[in-house]
Design a protein around this motif. Sequence first.
Motif, PDB file in Angstrom:
ATOM      1  N   ALA A   1     -44.678  -3.205  12.463  1.00  0.00           N
ATOM      2  CA  ALA A   1     -44.868  -3.626  11.072  1.00  0.00           C
ATOM      3  C   ALA A   1     -44.257  -2.640  10.077  1.00  0.00           C
ATOM      4  CB  ALA A   1     -46.357  -3.796  10.788  1.00  0.00           C
ATOM      5  N   PHE A   2     -44.107  -3.100   8.834  1.00  0.00           N
ATOM      6  CA  PHE A   2     -43.650  -2.264   7.727  1.00  0.00           C
ATOM      7  C   PHE A   2     -44.850  -1.612   7.042  1.00  0.00           C
ATOM      8  CE2 PHE A   2     -40.444  -5.673   7.990  1.00  0.00           C
ATOM      9  CZ  PHE A   2     -39.297  -4.899   8.165  1.00  0.00           C
TER      10      PHE A   2
ATOM     11  N   ARG B   1     -53.218  -5.705  -4.129  1.00  0.00           N
ATOM     12  CA  ARG B   1     -51.862  -5.153  -4.184  1.00  0.00           C
ATOM     13  C   ARG B   1     -51.449  -4.722  -5.587  1.00  0.00           C
ATOM     14  NH1 ARG B   1     -50.236  -9.764  -0.090  1.00  0.00           N
ATOM     15  NH2 ARG B   1     -50.443  -8.609   1.864  1.00  0.00           N
ATOM     16  N   GLU B   2     -52.235  -5.080  -6.593  1.00  0.00           N
ATOM     17  CA  GLU B   2     -51.974  -4.638  -7.966  1.00  0.00           C
ATOM     18  C   GLU B   2     -52.784  -3.392  -8.317  1.00  0.00           C
ATOM     19  OE1 GLU B   2     -52.320  -8.238  -7.451  1.00  0.00           O
ATOM     20  OE2 GLU B   2     -50.158  -7.980  -7.236  1.00  0.00           O
ATOM     21  N   GLY B   3     -53.597  -2.909  -7.373  1.00  0.00           N
ATOM     22  CA  GLY B   3     -54.389  -1.706  -7.594  1.00  0.00           C
ATOM     23  C   GLY B   3     -55.766  -1.950  -8.172  1.00  0.00           C
TER      24      GLY B   3
ATOM     25  N   GLY C   1     -49.910 -17.415   0.733  1.00  0.00           N
ATOM     26  CA  GLY C   1     -48.699 -17.321   1.531  1.00  0.00           C
ATOM     27  C   GLY C   1     -48.263 -15.906   1.852  1.00  0.00           C
ATOM     28  N   THR C   2     -49.056 -14.912   1.382  1.00  0.00           N
ATOM     29  CA  THR C   2     -48.686 -13.515   1.662  1.00  0.00           C
ATOM     30  C   THR C   2     -49.723 -12.807   2.526  1.00  0.00           C
ATOM     31  OG1 THR C   2     -49.779 -12.561  -0.297  1.00  0.00           O
ATOM     32  CG2 THR C   2     -47.502 -13.352  -0.578  1.00  0.00           C
ATOM     33  N   ILE C   3     -50.710 -13.518   2.987  1.00  0.00           N
ATOM     34  CA  ILE C   3     -51.723 -12.901   3.849  1.00  0.00           C
ATOM     35  C   ILE C   3     -52.177 -13.929   4.884  1.00  0.00           C
ATOM     36  CG2 ILE C   3     -53.719 -13.446   2.392  1.00  0.00           C
ATOM     37  CD1 ILE C   3     -54.566 -10.429   3.203  1.00  0.00           C
TER      38      ILE C   3
ATOM     39  N   TYR D   1     -46.832  -6.421   0.831  1.00  0.00           N
ATOM     40  CA  TYR D   1     -46.254  -7.498   1.642  1.00  0.00           C
ATOM     41  C   TYR D   1     -44.760  -7.245   1.749  1.00  0.00           C
ATOM     42  CZ  TYR D   1     -45.169 -12.188   3.329  1.00  0.00           C
ATOM     43  OH  TYR D   1     -44.738 -13.248   4.084  1.00  0.00           O
ATOM     44  N   PRO D   2     -44.240  -7.300   2.966  1.00  0.00           N
ATOM     45  CA  PRO D   2     -42.811  -6.966   3.135  1.00  0.00           C
ATOM     46  C   PRO D   2     -41.898  -7.752   2.309  1.00  0.00           C
ATOM     47  CG  PRO D   2     -43.828  -7.367   5.276  1.00  0.00           C
ATOM     48  CD  PRO D   2     -44.855  -7.597   4.221  1.00  0.00           C
TER      49      PRO D   2
END
Length: 109
Positions: free
Chosen positions: A79-80, A11-13, A41-43, A108-109
């Motif tokens: 989903a978003f 998610r940071e590229g 906790g985000t996946i 992550y939403p």
Amino acid sequence: MSDINIKITDREGVTHDVVAPTDMSMNLMEIIRSYELAEEGTIGVCGGMAMCASCQVYVISDPGLEPMGDEEDAMLAEAFHVKDNSRLGCQLHIADAMEGLEVEIAPYP
């Protein structure tokens, strides 16, 4: 033991070259968690039951993924951040045909 090579952009590229075993009944969400490529906790919030979309990825290069099932399609419909190339990592079971897969972890939403 058989392994495949996958490129995963976090998610940071940052792109990571990872090795995933095909003989351990793992899915892509579990690979992402085992390499700690997403904050805890985000996946995989739902435990891989296709009920939360926290493991959504964008498929950049598809070497031969299995078609999307009804449960995955239904979850992505709610989903978003969904794109045409979205898939749920928990529904992508690691197999030899996935050699060379490239994905980006969705926000992550």
